[in-house]
Design an enzyme around this catalytic site. Structure first.
Site, PDB file in Angstrom:
ATOM      1  N   GLU A 177       0.827  -1.218   0.000  1.00 32.86           N
ATOM      2  CA  GLU A 177       0.000   0.000   0.000  1.00 32.86           C
ATOM      3  C   GLU A 177       0.858   1.264   0.000  1.00 32.86           C
ATOM      4  OE1 GLU A 177      -2.711   0.526   3.329  1.00 32.86           O
ATOM      5  OE2 GLU A 177      -3.592   2.297   2.421  1.00 32.86           O
ATOM      6  N   LYS A 219      -2.545  -2.063  -3.065  1.00 29.98           N
ATOM      7  CA  LYS A 219      -3.600  -1.202  -2.497  1.00 29.98           C
ATOM      8  C   LYS A 219      -3.230   0.253  -2.744  1.00 29.98           C
ATOM      9  CE  LYS A 219      -6.034  -0.193   1.821  1.00 29.98           C
ATOM     10  NZ  LYS A 219      -6.641  -0.790   3.032  1.00 29.98           N
TER      11      LYS A 219
HETATM   12  P1  13P Z   1      -9.354   4.140   4.252  1.00 29.81           P
HETATM   13  O1  13P Z   1     -10.247   3.402   3.283  1.00 29.81           O
HETATM   14  O2  13P Z   1     -10.112   4.808   5.365  1.00 29.81           O
HETATM   15  O3  13P Z   1      -8.361   5.024   3.573  1.00 29.81           O
HETATM   16  O4  13P Z   1      -8.523   3.028   5.016  1.00 29.81           O
HETATM   17  C1  13P Z   1      -7.957   2.032   4.281  1.00 29.81           C
HETATM   18  C2  13P Z   1      -6.672   1.672   4.873  1.00 29.81           C
HETATM   19  O5  13P Z   1      -6.499   0.571   5.324  1.00 29.81           O
HETATM   20  C3  13P Z   1      -5.619   2.686   4.893  1.00 29.81           C
HETATM   21  O6  13P Z   1      -4.409   2.090   5.237  1.00 29.81           O
END
Ligand code: 13P
Length: 339
Positions: A177, A219
């Site tokens: 991510e 992600k």
């Molecule tokens: P959000 O969808 O609130 O951005 O959170 C997702 C997430 O896991 C961020 O690390």
């Protein structure tokens, strides 16, 4: 590393019409969320809130995986069943946030590096024994007039790849991510340019550290103007820019992309995902890994009161169902009015 295990887990998470609930708020973040409904962040209240989400009847039709915070992985439901087992028994894959958060990057002006690599091999072994089959590590990239720097992008990409390699060694699917934040007043073109730089470096690092692309998930943020920008793009423009960027920088070997919501309103996050899935077929499956966009209405309905649990579960179920439809490109705004 067992590539077949990794691929099977990634495929299970990317089941058609399903996505991920990110319920892995760290102790600090969940305290903020609970404070917003005037609930104190005690261990018991955090357990009660997660219990509400995970025991929502039927939500497994739309939720294929749940990301847990470490505390939650070792907690149990009200009936004593460990949360990881409760989820697995419903066919939902338990996951674990393994990073230790974004900290100041040394000798930089205000940029962040995500920490948590030291000791990670041992922690992954413990998490695996507790039932976690996938993991998450979030890097944070901020856009300002002179940021992000290459220094920030490259150090975070390197750390993401080190994390991903350690996960795969433990047969745990890494969710990679790199979040380009939507804070700030930048336009959508700037978001696309920065996200392109970031994804390019992330996949270079993954390749140079031998990460199996077929056994990971990405992600990313969507390509979207900053929250404070006066020029907000429409749904179709966001879908088009996001797909253009991903098609340029994400190899087709990656089985799935699960977006973060990042501060988009819940219905807008759903509409964006749906618009992407209504376009022609992409090399990877596209779904959600939302935190706030799945939980906000449930949190607001709950307010910490046992009498409100059913209403909160209904609110969460609705967001899960509508996002499940968006993951299949079958959402429409009328579904927001359905009971
Ligand atoms: P959000 O969808 O609130 O951005 O959170 C997702 C997430 O896991 C961020 O690390």
């Amino acid at each position: 590393m067992n590539p077949e295990t990794l691929k099977a887990t990634a495929q299970a998470i990317m089941s058609p019409g399903k996505g991920i609930l990110a319920a892995d708020e760290s102790t600090g973040t969940i305290a903020k969320r609970l404070a917003s409904i005037e609930v104190e962040s005690t261990e018991a209240n955090r357990q009660a809130y997660r219990n509400l989400l995970f025991t929502t009847d039927g939500v497994e039709d739309y939720i294929s995986g749940v990301i847990l915070f470490e505390e939650t992985l070792f907690q149990s439901a009200d009936d004593g069943t460990p949360f990881a087992k409760l989820l697995a028994d419903k066919g939902v894959v338990p996951g674990i946030k393994v990073d230790k958060g974004a900290k100041p990057l040394a000798l930089s002006s205000d940029e962040k590096i995500t920490e948590g690599l030291d000791g990670l091999r041992d922690r992954l072994s413990d998490y695996g024994k507790a039932g976690a089959r996938f993991a998450k590590w979030r890097a944070v990239i901020d856009i300002t007039a002179d940021q992000p720097t290459d220094y920030c992008i490259e150090t975070n990409a390197h750390a993401l790849a080190r994390y991903a390699a350690l996960c795969q060694e433990a047969d745990i699917v890494p969710i990679v991510e790199p979040e380009v934040l939507m804070d700030g007043d930048h336009d959508i073109e700037t978001c696309e340019a920065v996200t392109s730089r970031v994804l390019k470096k992330v996949f270079e690092a993954l390749e140079s550290q031998n990460v199996l692309l077929e056994g990971m998930l990405l992600k990313p943020n969507m390509i979207i103007a900053g929250k404070k920008s006066a020029a907000q793009a429409g749904v179709e423009e966001v879908a088009e820019a996001t797909l253009r960027c991903l098609r340029r920088y994400v190899p087709a070997a990656v089985p799935g992309i699960v977006f973060l919501s990042g501060g988009q309103s819940d219905e807008v996050a759903t509409a964006h995902l749906n618009a992407m899935n209504q376009r022609s077929e992409q090399p990877w499956a596209l779904s959600f890994s939302y935190g706030r966009a799945l939980q906000a209405p449930a949190l607001a309905a709950w307010k910490g009161k046992p009498d409100n649990v059913a209403a909160a579960q209904q609110a969460y179920y609705k967001r899960a169902k509508n996002n499940g439809a968006a993951a299949a490109g079958q959402y429409n705004a009328d579904m927001e009015n359905a009971a």
